[in-house]
Enzyme design. Structure first.
Site, mmCIF file in Angstrom:
data_model
loop_
_atom_site.group_PDB
_atom_site.id
_atom_site.type_symbol
_atom_site.label_atom_id
_atom_site.label_comp_id
_atom_site.label_asym_id
_atom_site.label_seq_id
_atom_site.Cartn_x
_atom_site.Cartn_y
_atom_site.Cartn_z
ATOM 1 N N TYR A 106 -30.853 3.726 19.673
ATOM 2 C CA TYR A 106 -30.525 3.148 19.264
ATOM 3 C C TYR A 106 -32.352 2.193 18.739
ATOM 4 O O TYR A 106 -31.532 2.045 17.823
ATOM 5 C CB TYR A 106 -30.201 2.073 20.586
ATOM 6 C CG TYR A 106 -29.416 0.600 20.404
ATOM 7 C CD1 TYR A 106 -28.663 0.439 19.659
ATOM 8 C CD2 TYR A 106 -29.843 -0.521 21.004
ATOM 9 C CE1 TYR A 106 -28.125 -0.577 18.662
ATOM 10 C CE2 TYR A 106 -29.127 -2.050 20.240
ATOM 11 C CZ TYR A 106 -28.685 -2.230 19.532
ATOM 12 O OH TYR A 106 -28.226 -3.147 18.948
ATOM 13 N N ALA A 107 -33.195 2.187 19.694
ATOM 14 C CA ALA A 107 -34.226 1.530 19.653
ATOM 15 C C ALA A 107 -34.336 1.836 18.536
ATOM 16 O O ALA A 107 -35.143 1.630 17.541
ATOM 17 C CB ALA A 107 -35.093 1.573 20.664
ATOM 18 N N SER A 165 -33.469 3.758 15.798
ATOM 19 C CA SER A 165 -32.169 3.670 14.896
ATOM 20 C C SER A 165 -32.944 2.047 13.609
ATOM 21 O O SER A 165 -33.017 1.204 13.231
ATOM 22 C CB SER A 165 -30.729 3.177 14.993
ATOM 23 O OG SER A 165 -30.117 2.160 16.005
ATOM 24 N N LYS A 166 -33.323 1.174 15.002
ATOM 25 C CA LYS A 166 -33.735 -0.500 15.122
ATOM 26 C C LYS A 166 -34.672 -0.869 14.617
ATOM 27 O O LYS A 166 -35.163 -1.652 13.393
ATOM 28 C CB LYS A 166 -33.111 -1.513 16.157
ATOM 29 C CG LYS A 166 -31.102 -1.520 16.264
ATOM 30 C CD LYS A 166 -31.126 -2.280 15.231
ATOM 31 C CE LYS A 166 -29.198 -2.338 15.312
ATOM 32 N NZ LYS A 166 -28.243 -3.097 14.752
HETATM 33 P P1 NAP Z 1 -19.148 -5.538 18.167
HETATM 34 O O1 NAP Z 1 -18.560 -6.318 18.422
HETATM 35 O O2 NAP Z 1 -19.121 -4.118 18.916
HETATM 36 O O3 NAP Z 1 -18.884 -5.308 16.744
HETATM 37 C C1 NAP Z 1 -19.686 -4.059 15.984
HETATM 38 C C2 NAP Z 1 -18.778 -4.212 14.681
HETATM 39 O O4 NAP Z 1 -19.747 -2.705 14.162
HETATM 40 C C3 NAP Z 1 -17.258 -4.451 14.784
HETATM 41 O O5 NAP Z 1 -16.603 -4.775 13.973
HETATM 42 C C4 NAP Z 1 -17.849 -2.029 14.632
HETATM 43 O O6 NAP Z 1 -15.807 -1.908 13.870
HETATM 44 C C5 NAP Z 1 -17.996 -2.126 13.812
HETATM 45 N N1 NAP Z 1 -18.444 -1.192 13.572
HETATM 46 C C6 NAP Z 1 -19.206 0.113 14.324
HETATM 47 N N2 NAP Z 1 -19.728 1.145 13.851
HETATM 48 C C7 NAP Z 1 -18.617 1.042 11.571
HETATM 49 C C8 NAP Z 1 -18.458 1.707 11.500
HETATM 50 N N3 NAP Z 1 -19.011 3.087 10.843
HETATM 51 N N4 NAP Z 1 -18.309 0.797 10.063
HETATM 52 C C9 NAP Z 1 -18.189 -0.051 9.751
HETATM 53 N N5 NAP Z 1 -17.744 -0.819 10.633
HETATM 54 C C10 NAP Z 1 -18.159 0.088 11.463
HETATM 55 O O7 NAP Z 1 -20.705 -6.073 18.637
HETATM 56 P P2 NAP Z 1 -21.514 -6.849 18.191
HETATM 57 O O8 NAP Z 1 -22.972 -7.532 18.917
HETATM 58 O O9 NAP Z 1 -21.246 -8.233 17.287
HETATM 59 O O10 NAP Z 1 -22.583 -5.588 16.724
HETATM 60 C C11 NAP Z 1 -23.281 -6.256 15.662
HETATM 61 C C12 NAP Z 1 -24.451 -6.292 15.471
HETATM 62 O O11 NAP Z 1 -25.242 -6.886 16.303
HETATM 63 C C13 NAP Z 1 -24.794 -4.286 15.412
HETATM 64 O O12 NAP Z 1 -25.285 -4.302 14.973
HETATM 65 C C14 NAP Z 1 -25.549 -4.710 16.868
HETATM 66 O O13 NAP Z 1 -26.077 -3.536 16.822
HETATM 67 C C15 NAP Z 1 -25.877 -5.933 16.900
HETATM 68 N N6 NAP Z 1 -26.609 -6.305 17.985
HETATM 69 C C16 NAP Z 1 -26.132 -6.591 18.993
HETATM 70 C C17 NAP Z 1 -26.336 -7.336 19.924
HETATM 71 C C18 NAP Z 1 -25.236 -7.715 21.345
HETATM 72 O O14 NAP Z 1 -25.550 -8.187 22.993
HETATM 73 N N7 NAP Z 1 -24.455 -7.791 21.405
HETATM 74 C C19 NAP Z 1 -27.950 -7.558 20.310
HETATM 75 C C20 NAP Z 1 -28.966 -7.373 19.540
HETATM 76 C C21 NAP Z 1 -27.761 -5.969 18.114
HETATM 77 P P3 NAP Z 1 -14.648 -1.606 14.825
HETATM 78 O O15 NAP Z 1 -13.551 -2.690 15.450
HETATM 79 O O16 NAP Z 1 -14.584 -0.515 13.711
HETATM 80 O O17 NAP Z 1 -15.320 -0.703 15.614
#
Ligand code: NAP
Length: 275
Positions: free
Chosen positions: A146-147, A149-150
């Site tokens: 994950y790291a 990729s980010k």
């Molecule tokens: P989340 O609620 O799981 O949302 C992730 C979203 O990405 C969902 O809408 C999911 O769609 C979508 N997704 C996954 N694969 C996809 C694909 N191939 N095409 C289109 N959409 C896709 O989690 P979140 O926390 O909101 O994550 C959003 C972003 O924030 C991510 O990039 C994550 O790495 C980043 N982030 C999150 C955190 C945290 O602690 N939550 C911290 C740092 C960064 P589906 O519903 O179809 O699966």
């Protein structure tokens, strides 16, 4: 004319909260997601258009973007949000899991960004905001893929910001700490723990305790992230990075404030058990 934001991964969490936040500020919102049928929070309305988009299917992007522009006239901001966490032991992570992590988090982001650039160039302006992560700046154990990729996304965005400045297109990075969304559940489902790799069993147990003791939720919500994204979309500044979360800032301060050796010493004292 209202401004318009195009969001990837708007079915839940940060993407969904951002769609709601921008719509409440009077923006037009193109909320894209893999499964619009499952969506029950965001509904098509005058200022909100839900469209199907999987970031792993670049052959579909042109049509989606054309539909969005036809509907609202233009796009001002792209929010690269779609992503998930492939956590776990590197040795236990399959090649397929590694490729998929990069396919969604990195290549998907690159492809949708490239697909929107002609529109931003044509209108002589735009804003590309990408959600990386705290672990795009500082790492912890068991997130190597994950790291990676980010970190790659961070390098991509930072370099891109220079060439796109020549086209009046801003590039911004959002770095959230721990935010309560579906992210944690998806991460658990994908976790590569390698039951056969018994040598790591004690380490995994130790890290479980360490993470429970240092992560108290970070105190920020998806709505807080949405607010910061709105700031990044509207402040017209050259700020590249926006950090969110009290769990994250101290680590970034250590990384920025000292030598690489002192930074690694602090992290090792937390994450490498003394034998
Ligand atoms: P989340 O609620 O799981 O949302 C992730 C979203 O990405 C969902 O809408 C999911 O769609 C979508 N997704 C996954 N694969 C996809 C694909 N191939 N095409 C289109 N959409 C896709 O989690 P979140 O926390 O909101 O994550 C959003 C972003 O924030 C991510 O990039 C994550 O790495 C980043 N982030 C999150 C955190 C945290 O602690 N939550 C911290 C740092 C960064 P589906 O519903 O179809 O699966």
């Amino acid at each position: 004319m209202n401004k318009t934001i195009f969001i990837t991964g708007a079915s839940s969490g940060i993407g969904q909260a951002t769609a709601q936040y921008f719509a409440a500020q009077g923006w037009n919102v193109i909320a894209t997601m893999r499964s619009p049928k499952k969506q029950d929070v965001l509904k098509n309305s005058e200022h909100l258009l839900v469209l199907k988009l999987d970031v792993e299917q670049p052959e579909t992007f042109k049509e989606v973007i054309e539909t969005a522009i036809f509907h609202f006239g233009k796009i001002d901001v792209l929010l690269n949000n779609a992503g998930y966490g492939q956590h776990g032991l590197f040795e236990a992570t399959t090649s397929q899991q590694i490729h998929r992590q990069f396919s969604v988090n990195l290549f998907g982001t690159m492809e949708i960004t490239r697909a929107l650039l002609p529109h931003f160039r044509e209108q002589k302006g735009g804003n590309i905001i990408t959600i990386t992560s705290g672990v795009g700046r500082v790492t912890v154990p068991l997130v190597s893929i994950y790291a990676a990729s980010k970190f790659a996304l961070e390098g991509f965005c930072e370099s891109l910001s220079f060439e796109l400045a020549s086209q009046n297109i801003r590039v911004k990075i959002i770095e959230p700490g721990n935010i309560a969304t579906n992210f944690e559940q998806t991460t658990k489902e994908n976790f590569a723990d390698g039951e056969a790799l018994i040598d790591y069993a004690d380490y995994l147990k130790q890290m479980d305790k360490v993470f429970k003791s240092i992560y108290n939720g970070g105190g920020s919500t998806a709505a807080d992230v949405a607010e910061t994204i709105f700031k990044a979309a509207t402040d017209e500044s050259n700020i590249l990075r926006y950090v969110i979360g009290s769990d994250l800032q101290p680590l970034i301060d250590i990384r920025n404030g000292g030598t690489d050796e002192s930074y690694m010493d602090v992290l090792r004292s937390t994450f490498v058990p003394k034998n």
